[in-house]
Every structure is written in structure tokens, then in C-alpha cells.
Design a protein around this motif. Sequence first.
Motif, short mmCIF file in Angstrom:
data_model
loop_
_atom_site.label_atom_id
_atom_site.label_comp_id
_atom_site.label_asym_id
_atom_site.label_seq_id
_atom_site.Cartn_x
_atom_site.Cartn_y
_atom_site.Cartn_z
N ILE A 62 0.69 -1.28 0.11
CA ILE A 62 0.14 0.16 -0.14
C ILE A 62 0.92 1.15 0.06
CG2 ILE A 62 -1.74 1.27 1.39
CD1 ILE A 62 -2.91 -1.25 0.49
N LYS A 63 0.68 2.20 -0.77
CA LYS A 63 1.35 3.33 -1.08
C LYS A 63 1.04 4.28 0.18
CE LYS A 63 3.95 5.77 -4.47
NZ LYS A 63 4.48 5.56 -5.76
N THR A 64 1.86 4.79 0.94
CA THR A 64 1.62 5.72 2.03
C THR A 64 2.77 7.08 1.95
OG1 THR A 64 3.06 5.06 3.84
CG2 THR A 64 1.13 3.70 3.34
N GLN A 146 -10.26 4.25 -6.74
CA GLN A 146 -8.78 3.57 -6.30
C GLN A 146 -8.91 3.93 -4.69
OE1 GLN A 146 -5.71 5.92 -8.15
NE2 GLN A 146 -3.99 4.65 -7.27
N LYS A 149 -11.02 1.20 -3.14
CA LYS A 149 -10.24 0.04 -3.21
C LYS A 149 -9.02 -0.31 -2.34
CE LYS A 149 -8.28 -2.40 -7.10
NZ LYS A 149 -7.70 -2.30 -8.30
N THR A 150 -8.48 0.86 -2.16
CA THR A 150 -7.22 0.92 -1.20
C THR A 150 -7.86 1.00 0.31
OG1 THR A 150 -6.26 2.07 -2.77
CG2 THR A 150 -5.27 2.24 -0.45
N LYS A 153 -8.76 -2.62 1.06
CA LYS A 153 -7.35 -3.62 1.17
C LYS A 153 -6.70 -3.21 2.71
CE LYS A 153 -4.04 -4.37 -2.41
NZ LYS A 153 -3.57 -3.80 -3.73
N VAL A 154 -6.80 -1.83 2.98
CA VAL A 154 -5.96 -1.58 4.29
C VAL A 154 -6.73 -2.21 5.40
CG1 VAL A 154 -5.71 0.48 5.75
CG2 VAL A 154 -4.95 0.87 3.39
N PHE A 176 -6.38 10.54 2.47
CA PHE A 176 -5.38 10.44 1.12
C PHE A 176 -4.95 11.64 0.82
CE2 PHE A 176 -8.11 6.61 1.48
CZ PHE A 176 -7.54 5.66 1.05
N VAL A 186 -1.91 6.80 1.13
CA VAL A 186 -2.64 7.25 2.48
C VAL A 186 -1.70 7.92 3.45
CG1 VAL A 186 -3.37 5.86 4.49
CG2 VAL A 186 -3.51 4.65 2.20
#
Length: 231
Positions: A62-64, A146, A149-150, A153-154, A176, A186
Amino acid sequence: MRLLYEGKAKILYDVGDNKCLVYFKDTATAFDATKKAIVEGKGVLNNTISSILFKLLEEKGIKTHFIKRVSDREMLVWKAKRLDLEVVVRNIAAGSLCKRLGLKEGEKLREPLVEFFYKKDELHDPLICQEHIFMLGIADKKTLSQIRKTAKKVNHILKNFFRAHCLLLVDFKLEFGILPDGSLAVVDEISPDTCRLWDIKTGEKLDKDRFRFDLGDLIEGYKRVLEKIQS
Ligand code: TMP
Ligand code: ASP
């Protein structure tokens, strides 16, 4: 170091190179900051817990905005353009969902529920739907899909992680932002300030609801969360 923004719980400094320093304060607020207190040690705990959780998300793809924890109270992050959106994911009925829809606290939801709130203090962060998000220009269709979805997933990652450490993830809030390279990430924090966490065995509340509703010592709850996720 240039002060960018001071919020209720954190201060953000621009440190150059597209990076920022987040400083976690000891202030606790609830109900649009109508309830306020200094809770000694909260900033250190939230920085530590948030760093662990961001690192976990990064490891799971996950991009944070998280780069690293640099001190007790400070975290280095990528500079991001924050969206005026609070994304809440719920597994179990609690808080404003119960108030709004008359559900009983503790009721398991059929499936995780994603809700959007407009991040605007003067409007008291109202619940909004996706058409409002497009109308306000907060995000376009592709970005919102997106985000949704994220967020799910998180939820999956955090729920499993907390369960493995004897904690029930009731609900949580994500924010976000858009990173300098244009990608979605995130941002903000993920801590007992922004999650509802109950002891799986006893059902005891270990999060900010202790402060909101005077349920017990805040620091004791947050310390127990940290001890559990480190065990
Ligand atoms: P709510 O039930 O009050 O809508 O809260 C849902 C989740 O969002 C809960 O885990 C607490 C978190 N939250 C924040 O992080 N910031 C806020 O300002 C509010 C109201 C809730
Ligand atoms: N953080 C919000 C405030 O200070 C509310 C909350 O977390 O309950 O108003």
C-alpha cells in the motif's frame, strides 16, 4: 524547517526535497474540539503506533506518505497534497453509524462499509456521497474508485494484523493525498486516535472513545494497544 500547518493533534513542517516532518502533540480533542485536554505521552504513543502500521501497509504494497520514524514524536513523510476527505471503514457498528441509522453498538456488519466525510471543520465534517465528491472536485471517478479499493485493502490488512494481536478493529478513518509524482497515498496517521480498537477477549475499548466518553485512562489504553501489537 518551515511550519506548514498546525492541526489539533499534529504539526507539519516542510523540510525540503519534497519531504515533511510530522510532530505528534499531546493534545486530545473530540466533538469538533469542544472537548480538549493535554494528555501527556499521547504524541509519543501515536507516533510509534502509526509508524508500525504505516510500515506494515508499505510492506503489503500500500502506498503511504511514510518514510521513517525519526524520533519519539516525529515521523518523516513525503509531501502530499491532502484531499479534503475522511474515509471511514467499518466492520462493526459503533459511533456515528449507530446514531445515524439506529444500529446497536457491537453489531457485526454484513460486509465492511466504506463512508466518506467532507473534511471541513466549519461544516463539522458532514457525511457525503460520491456525487458530492465529484461535485466538490475532491476526486474524480478513477481516483475515488482507487480510494475505495485501497481503503478496503487497508481494512483487510489491519483487521488481520490486529486480530493476530488480540485486538478487534471496529472501524477506522483514513486520509489520502497526492504525492509529488502524482500517485495516490494514504497520509495523516493511523493510531488509536483514528481507529476503534477493542480487546478481543474482554471487549474493552482501548482507543480514543476512552477520552470521548470518559471511559478510562487514555494512555493506559494506547499503551495496551502498543504492547499488544509488539507482542
Ligand atoms: P465515527 O463513528 O465518529 O464517525 O468515527 C468513525 C471512525 O473514525 C472512528 O474510528 C474514529 C475515527 N474518527 C477520526 O479519526 N476523526 C474524527 O474526527 C472522527 C469524528 C472520527
Ligand atoms: N478529532 C475530532 C475533533 O477533535 C473528533 C473526534 O475524533 O472525535 O473534533
